[in-house]
Design a protein around this motif. Structure first.
Motif, mmCIF file in Angstrom:
data_model
loop_
_atom_site.group_PDB
_atom_site.id
_atom_site.type_symbol
_atom_site.label_atom_id
_atom_site.label_comp_id
_atom_site.label_asym_id
_atom_site.label_seq_id
_atom_site.Cartn_x
_atom_site.Cartn_y
_atom_site.Cartn_z
ATOM 1 N N ARG A 432 -78.146 65.339 8.817
ATOM 2 C CA ARG A 432 -77.379 64.893 9.980
ATOM 3 C C ARG A 432 -76.207 64.025 9.544
ATOM 4 O O ARG A 432 -76.310 63.241 8.602
ATOM 5 N N VAL A 433 -75.117 64.156 10.274
ATOM 6 C CA VAL A 433 -73.907 63.397 9.986
ATOM 7 C C VAL A 433 -73.850 62.156 10.875
ATOM 8 O O VAL A 433 -74.131 62.224 12.081
ATOM 9 N N TRP A 434 -73.459 61.036 10.264
ATOM 10 C CA TRP A 434 -73.295 59.779 10.986
ATOM 11 C C TRP A 434 -71.905 59.242 10.667
ATOM 12 O O TRP A 434 -71.542 59.111 9.500
ATOM 13 N N VAL A 435 -71.127 58.954 11.691
ATOM 14 C CA VAL A 435 -69.778 58.419 11.520
ATOM 15 C C VAL A 435 -69.821 56.930 11.840
ATOM 16 O O VAL A 435 -70.217 56.540 12.942
ATOM 17 N N THR A 436 -69.384 56.101 10.875
ATOM 18 C CA THR A 436 -69.553 54.651 11.030
ATOM 19 C C THR A 436 -68.247 53.878 11.131
ATOM 20 O O THR A 436 -68.268 52.680 11.423
ATOM 21 N N GLY A 437 -67.139 54.494 10.876
ATOM 22 C CA GLY A 437 -65.872 53.764 10.948
ATOM 23 C C GLY A 437 -64.716 54.602 10.437
ATOM 24 O O GLY A 437 -64.832 55.819 10.269
ATOM 25 N N ARG A 438 -63.602 53.923 10.155
ATOM 26 C CA ARG A 438 -62.402 54.603 9.671
ATOM 27 C C ARG A 438 -61.877 53.914 8.428
ATOM 28 O O ARG A 438 -62.005 52.697 8.272
ATOM 29 N N LEU A 439 -61.279 54.688 7.546
ATOM 30 C CA LEU A 439 -60.708 54.126 6.329
ATOM 31 C C LEU A 439 -59.418 53.365 6.619
ATOM 32 O O LEU A 439 -59.088 52.418 5.938
ATOM 33 N N ASP A 440 -58.678 53.786 7.578
ATOM 34 C CA ASP A 440 -57.409 53.138 7.881
ATOM 35 C C ASP A 440 -57.497 52.394 9.209
ATOM 36 O O ASP A 440 -58.580 52.163 9.740
ATOM 37 N N ASP A 441 -56.372 52.035 9.722
ATOM 38 C CA ASP A 441 -56.335 51.206 10.916
ATOM 39 C C ASP A 441 -56.031 51.968 12.193
ATOM 40 O O ASP A 441 -55.679 51.370 13.214
ATOM 41 N N ARG A 442 -56.114 53.281 12.146
ATOM 42 C CA ARG A 442 -55.818 54.038 13.360
ATOM 43 C C ARG A 442 -56.757 53.641 14.494
ATOM 44 O O ARG A 442 -57.912 53.312 14.279
ATOM 45 N N ILE A 443 -56.234 53.712 15.697
ATOM 46 C CA ILE A 443 -56.962 53.267 16.879
ATOM 47 C C ILE A 443 -57.301 54.491 17.722
ATOM 48 O O ILE A 443 -56.465 55.366 17.921
ATOM 49 N N VAL A 444 -58.529 54.569 18.210
ATOM 50 C CA VAL A 444 -58.935 55.641 19.105
ATOM 51 C C VAL A 444 -59.223 55.038 20.470
ATOM 52 O O VAL A 444 -60.169 54.279 20.643
ATOM 53 N N THR A 445 -58.371 55.364 21.444
ATOM 54 C CA THR A 445 -58.496 54.801 22.784
ATOM 55 C C THR A 445 -58.621 55.923 23.799
ATOM 56 O O THR A 445 -57.726 56.754 23.930
ATOM 57 N N GLY A 446 -59.746 55.988 24.489
ATOM 58 C CA GLY A 446 -59.969 57.030 25.480
ATOM 59 C C GLY A 446 -59.887 58.431 24.901
ATOM 60 O O GLY A 446 -59.488 59.373 25.573
ATOM 61 N N GLY A 447 -60.279 58.586 23.628
ATOM 62 C CA GLY A 447 -60.248 59.893 22.987
ATOM 63 C C GLY A 447 -58.912 60.241 22.354
ATOM 64 O O GLY A 447 -58.782 61.285 21.712
ATOM 65 N N GLN A 448 -57.899 59.365 22.495
ATOM 66 C CA GLN A 448 -56.573 59.592 21.926
ATOM 67 C C GLN A 448 -56.395 58.719 20.681
ATOM 68 O O GLN A 448 -56.722 57.526 20.692
ATOM 69 N N THR A 449 -55.880 59.323 19.609
ATOM 70 C CA THR A 449 -55.639 58.585 18.378
ATOM 71 C C THR A 449 -54.236 57.996 18.385
ATOM 72 O O THR A 449 -53.260 58.690 18.661
ATOM 73 N N VAL A 450 -54.144 56.711 18.076
ATOM 74 C CA VAL A 450 -52.864 56.000 18.076
ATOM 75 C C VAL A 450 -52.648 55.370 16.704
ATOM 76 O O VAL A 450 -53.544 54.724 16.153
ATOM 77 N N ASP A 451 -51.458 55.573 16.149
ATOM 78 C CA ASP A 451 -51.095 54.948 14.885
ATOM 79 C C ASP A 451 -50.469 53.591 15.169
ATOM 80 O O ASP A 451 -49.437 53.503 15.848
ATOM 81 N N PRO A 452 -51.058 52.484 14.664
ATOM 82 C CA PRO A 452 -50.512 51.155 14.954
ATOM 83 C C PRO A 452 -49.055 50.989 14.525
ATOM 84 O O PRO A 452 -48.291 50.286 15.184
ATOM 85 N N GLU A 453 -48.672 51.643 13.427
ATOM 86 C CA GLU A 453 -47.302 51.492 12.947
ATOM 87 C C GLU A 453 -46.297 52.075 13.943
ATOM 88 O O GLU A 453 -45.190 51.543 14.093
ATOM 89 N N GLU A 454 -46.667 53.150 14.623
ATOM 90 C CA GLU A 454 -45.762 53.729 15.615
ATOM 91 C C GLU A 454 -45.504 52.736 16.749
ATOM 92 O O GLU A 454 -44.365 52.578 17.218
ATOM 93 N N VAL A 455 -46.556 52.051 17.186
ATOM 94 C CA VAL A 455 -46.411 51.072 18.257
ATOM 95 C C VAL A 455 -45.636 49.853 17.750
ATOM 96 O O VAL A 455 -44.759 49.319 18.440
ATOM 97 N N SER A 456 -45.945 49.421 16.519
ATOM 98 C CA SER A 456 -45.224 48.282 15.937
ATOM 99 C C SER A 456 -43.739 48.576 15.833
ATOM 100 O O SER A 456 -42.892 47.711 16.126
ATOM 101 N N ARG A 457 -43.410 49.790 15.407
ATOM 102 C CA ARG A 457 -42.006 50.157 15.253
ATOM 103 C C ARG A 457 -41.277 50.117 16.602
ATOM 104 O O ARG A 457 -40.140 49.645 16.697
ATOM 105 N N ALA A 458 -41.937 50.589 17.650
ATOM 106 C CA ALA A 458 -41.334 50.554 18.988
ATOM 107 C C ALA A 458 -41.098 49.112 19.438
ATOM 108 O O ALA A 458 -40.049 48.787 20.022
ATOM 109 N N LEU A 459 -42.048 48.229 19.161
ATOM 110 C CA LEU A 459 -41.892 46.826 19.534
ATOM 111 C C LEU A 459 -40.739 46.179 18.765
ATOM 112 O O LEU A 459 -39.955 45.404 19.316
ATOM 113 N N ARG A 460 -40.623 46.510 17.484
ATOM 114 C CA ARG A 460 -39.568 45.907 16.668
ATOM 115 C C ARG A 460 -38.172 46.370 17.077
ATOM 116 O O ARG A 460 -37.168 45.723 16.733
#
Length: 552
Positions: A432-460
């Protein structure tokens, strides 16, 4: 050959292909085939042929399903995009994929000026303007009127616009669809999925979930993702019925499942939680909708509801984000046949899926890999023993050959063990497979994957912001929500820095640049970003500051 609709028509032309829950329109496979033929002719009239990339921004409906099969009929490559994207995001992706046209139905902010004239904009309704199509969209069907139909596909027929099109033969290794996923750099990457990838995924899913001739799958997910696109391909391969729901709403979802005796549905955890809120008894023994006299079978999604989860449903395929143990327990208590699944765009959807008994007895697992797929945990290039945590690496016939026109990203994602998912987890002694986390900092919100750098770039890009750090914060409803820590004072804006920065201004600024699910929900201001000794942003300290802001 990827024109699976033509093959289905030869086998069962009078079987029901689609039910539109909104208009109650029904189309047989013969009806759907005729529509797809006309749309294919319309695309051909715009110069679309084998190998051309066809972008789309479409909602859920019969016309969108016809369009998907029309693109396959021409041997072209579908590039579906979410209607939730901004015009700028849509433009960037269509250019990145070298799309020849972008087909839209008005469900998103598509502007010619944003496309910069490099991609031709085409309205979906302009591809099939027949009166018959319009009537069926309003509810008329061959099945209802009793018109006779033979079992010949519409391939090669000449529609009213005078453009004839024939099905194009494609091989298993030919691309069928390009789907965008967020990379760690924030630059959109287009995942190539071949005819063979999607076909292997459909077959393996059928083996795990089980398929019966009378099955009806409710499609409530966006066709801009593989979770929403896969049922369109699979229904034709299986010869089953697809029930279409235009936009998710928990009550209307229960209504559609009940009214049309649906047997399956794909949901992300946030959606399922909202559905359970409708069907679970409240503290006083009633339902959220508060009724004792509703007719469960005829429930139309409005107002009152009586009864538990619809008994016709055999499968709730739950993916897009990790399912909490609490949510799985709610399903067990409510007799909801949840199938937690682990998958990604790069594997044409499912990698591993747990059946309900397995999910309830082993809460937290996503089950064993689908037939033909292998999953191992890897660390420093070596496969780990069962139970040891490392990066999950997937191999098998559903795995993408790589990213479109991005050799560097492709080489980085693959090793001799297979495709590196970026997810942390392990495989237990029972496989059986068990998923415990992520290697990077990507965010999963409501089933959608978001790259923090994309949001940071928009803010900057805001003139009053000098720096920004973005992180995911735990959220009971969405799994994670977006949080942003900003440092005021862009170059040459000392006056603005002294005044501070308005959260409302930042929200308005981001809404022009980012899809809604990418918007920061918690914003805090700091004089400087916390950093480690090496100079990198201290993500844990950022999260702590954002949590403190939430706490007030």
């Amino acid at each position: 050959m990827a024109d699976w609709l033509a093959a289905r028509v030869r086998a069962s032309p009078d079987a029901t292909a689609l039910i539109d829950a909104g208009s109650e329109a029904r189309l047989t496979y013969g009806d759907l085939d005729e529509r797809a033929g006309r749309v294919a002719a319309g695309l051909a009239a715009h110069g679309i042929g084998a190998g051309d990339r066809v972008g789309s921004v479409l909602g859920v409906g019969p016309a969108a399903v016809s369009f998907v099969h029309a693109v396959s009929r021409l041997g072209a490559v579908l590039v579906p995009l979410s209607p939730r994207l901004t015009a700028g995001e849509i433009g960037a992706r269509t250019r990145r994929a070298d799309c020849k046209v972008l087909v839209h139905d008005g469900s998103a902010d598509v502007e010619a000026s944003t496309i910069d004239g490099t991609v031709r904009l085409v309205a979906l309704d302009a591809l099939d303007t027949s009166e018959e199509s319009s009537a069926k969209e309003r509810g008329g069907t061959t099945a209802e009127t009793g018109n006779e139909r033979n079992s010949e596909s519409s391939i090669g027929e000449t529609p009213a616009n005078g453009t004839s099109t024939n099905g194009v033969s494609t091989g298993f290794d030919d691309p069928l669809v390009l789907l965008f996923t967020s990379g760690t750099t924030g630059r959109p990457k287009a995942v190539v999925l071949t005819v063979g990838n999607v076909l292997a995924s459909a077959g393996a899913s059928a083996v795990r979930l089980g398929v019966l001739p009378g099955d009806r799958w409710l499609l409530a997910l966006s066709t801009g993702s593989m979770g929403g696109l896969a049922p369109i391909y699979r229904a034709v391969l299986y010869g089953t019925t697809l029930v279409l729901q235009r936009g998710f709403d928990a009550r209307r979802t229960i209504g559609a499942l009940s009214t049309y005796d649906c047997t399956g549905i794909s949901l992300v955890p946030t959606m399922l939680s909202r559905v359970l809120n409708v069907v679970e008894p409240d503290e006083e023994g009633g339902r959220e909708c508060g009724s004792d006299d509703g007719d469960r079978k005829e429930y139309d999604g409005e107002g009152e509801y009586e009864g538990g989860f619809p008994a016709s449903v055999r499968c709730v395929l739950l993916g897009g984000a990790p399912a909490s143990r609490e949510l799985v327990e709610r399903c067990r208590a409510g007799d909801v046949p949840v199938h937690p699944t682990y998958g990604m765009t790069e594997t044409a959807s499912q990698v591993a899926t747990a059946r309900p008994d397995e999910a309830f007895s082993n809460p937290g697992t996503v089950g064993r890999p689908l037939v033909g797929t292998t999953v191992v945990a890897v660390e420093d290039g070596s496969v780990l023993d069962p139970g040891e945590r490392g990066e999950l690496v997937v191999n098998g016939p559903t795995v993408t050959p790589g990213y479109y026109d991005d050799r560097e990203a492709t080489d980085e994602a693959f090793s001799g063990h297979g495709f590196h998912t970026g997810d942390l987890g392990y495989v237990d002694d029972d496989g059986r497979v068990w998923v415990t986390g992520r290697l990077d900092d990507r965010i999963v919100t409501g089933g959608q994957t978001v790259d923090p750098e994309e949001v940071s770039r928009a803010l900057r890009e805001h003139p009053a912001v000098h720096e920004a750090a973005v992180a995911g914060l735990d959220d009971a409803e969405w799994g994670e929500r977006i949080g942003a820590l900003v440092v005021p004072g862009g170059p040459g804006t000392a006056e603005t820095s002294e005044r501070g920065v308005s959260e409302g201004d930042l929200d308005a600024h981001c809404r022009e640049r980012l899809a809604g699910y990418k918007l920061p929900r918690t914003i805090a201001v700091a004089h400087e970003l916390p950093r480690t000794e090496s100079g990198t942003i201290d993500r844990n300290a950022v999260k702590a500051r954002l949590r403190a802001t939430d706490a007030g």
